[in-house]
Design an enzyme around this catalytic site. Structure first.
Site, PDB file in Angstrom:
ATOM      1  CE  LYS A  89      -3.831  -2.472   2.084  1.00 50.25           C
ATOM      2  NZ  LYS A  89      -3.171  -3.743   2.443  1.00 50.25           N
TER       3      LYS A  89
HETATM    4  N1  U5P Z   1      -6.357  -6.290   2.451  1.00 46.40           N
HETATM    5  C1  U5P Z   1      -7.661  -6.374   2.849  1.00 46.40           C
HETATM    6  N2  U5P Z   1      -8.557  -5.516   2.300  1.00 46.40           N
HETATM    7  C2  U5P Z   1      -8.228  -4.563   1.403  1.00 46.40           C
HETATM    8  C3  U5P Z   1      -6.892  -4.489   0.996  1.00 46.40           C
HETATM    9  C4  U5P Z   1      -5.986  -5.361   1.531  1.00 46.40           C
HETATM   10  O1  U5P Z   1      -8.046  -7.214   3.669  1.00 46.40           O
HETATM   11  O2  U5P Z   1      -9.107  -3.857   0.930  1.00 46.40           O
HETATM   12  C5  U5P Z   1      -5.323  -7.208   2.954  1.00 46.40           C
HETATM   13  C6  U5P Z   1      -5.163  -7.272   4.463  1.00 46.40           C
HETATM   14  O3  U5P Z   1      -4.265  -6.273   4.916  1.00 46.40           O
HETATM   15  C7  U5P Z   1      -4.615  -8.662   4.654  1.00 46.40           C
HETATM   16  C8  U5P Z   1      -5.381  -9.464   3.605  1.00 46.40           C
HETATM   17  O4  U5P Z   1      -3.238  -8.715   4.323  1.00 46.40           O
HETATM   18  O5  U5P Z   1      -5.655  -8.544   2.549  1.00 46.40           O
HETATM   19  C9  U5P Z   1      -6.691 -10.042   4.113  1.00 46.40           C
HETATM   20  O6  U5P Z   1      -6.447 -10.971   5.108  1.00 46.40           O
HETATM   21  P1  U5P Z   1      -7.570 -11.989   5.665  1.00 46.40           P
HETATM   22  O7  U5P Z   1      -8.698 -11.160   6.146  1.00 46.40           O
HETATM   23  O8  U5P Z   1      -7.942 -12.895   4.523  1.00 46.40           O
HETATM   24  O9  U5P Z   1      -6.840 -12.707   6.769  1.00 46.40           O
END
Ligand code: U5P
Length: 266
Positions: A89
């Protein structure tokens, strides 16, 4: 190889749109295991069912001085035919973004990165100039607070538009090398559907499956293009920690296979 070609090839290699998030959390990992040992076993167990891995840098920075080493070794473990996306990000003034881009692309050798649009074009240009790498711009994120700014109505080209729509439109304008994609959460189905209809040729990185409760069927229906492609469907905790203790790798393999098969079924 152009990023879209690599994306396609990675998807075809295991007939999968599933992208596993490598977010090693010492509180959830088996006791006594290092993050590198954990990642090694997770990658070996899940690679046959995925198109790639999304590596969130936060979990490595939080490991302190060994973190970068573990991150770098983890990137080397990812089979070359699969995608490695640094979920970093990033986005800063141009000169600083150049250093961020060198870090993820030259040092870590990742195929793609996530980036924030908030600082505008010059903050993204250093990433975009790596023409063979994928830049996924945060558009409509999966978290609840994403509405605070992304759903603000603003005047754009004489029309009232949501801020996330402006981000998507600008991203398309900046996409001269066809290496830009959008991050759209699996918890935001209405926007996912609208964005896919408006941007049929852009890849979407879609986190939020598993722990965040995103609807997998709707994600496939709304997030893929007409040929059932151009979506990277991401899950981290739902796969990494599907089973605890010594069975974690087997649990991850089963969860990944089940998710890959469900995606293909839908
Ligand atoms: N992530 C999100 N949502 C977004 C962008 C990125 O969840 O909109 C990232 C989180 O920071 C994490 C992963 O690394 O995707 C989701 O993790 P989980 O909820 O599947 O464990």
């Amino acid at each position: 190889m152009k990023f879209l070609e690599k994306l396609k090839q990675a998807g075809n290699s295991h007939n999968s749109l599933l992208c596993v998030g490598l977010d090693p959390d010492p509180k959830l990992m088996p006791v006594g295991m290092t993050a590198l040992e954990f990642n090694r076993e997770i990658i070996a167990a899940t690679a046959p069912f995925v198109c790639g891995y999304k590596i969130n840098l936060a979990f490595y920075e939080a490991l302190g001085k060994q973190g970068w080493e573990i991150l770098s070794e983890t990137c080397k473990l990812i089979p070359p035919e699969l995608l490695s996306i640094a979920d970093a990000k990033r986005g800063d003034i141009g000169n600083t973004s150049k250093a961020y881009a060198r870090a993820v692309f030259d040092e870590l050798g990742c195929d793609g990165v996530t980036a924030s649009p908030y600082l505008g074009y010059d903050s993204l240009e250093p990433f975009i100039e790596y023409q063979d790498k994928g830049i996924f711009i945060l558009c409509r994120t999966s978290n609840q607070g994403s509405a605070d700014f992304q759903m603000l109505k603003t005047e754009y080209l004489g029309q009232k538009r949501f801020l996330y729509e402006v981000v998507a439109d600008k991203s398309l304008q900046w996409n001269r090398y066809e290496n830009i994609g959008l991050v759209v959460g699996a918890t935001q189905q209405e926007e996912l559907k609208k964005l896919r209809l408006s941007y049929p040729k852009m890849p979407f990185l879609i986190p939020g499956i598993g722990a965040q409760g995103g609807d997998l069927k709707a994600t496939v229906e709304n997030g893929t293009n007409q040929s059932g492609q151009l979506a990277l469907i991401c899950a981290s905790r739902g796969i990494l920690y599907a089973r605890s203790g010594s069975e974690f790798a087997q649990g991850a393999a089963e969860a990944a296979k089940q998710m890959r098969d469900a995606i293909n079924h839908y």
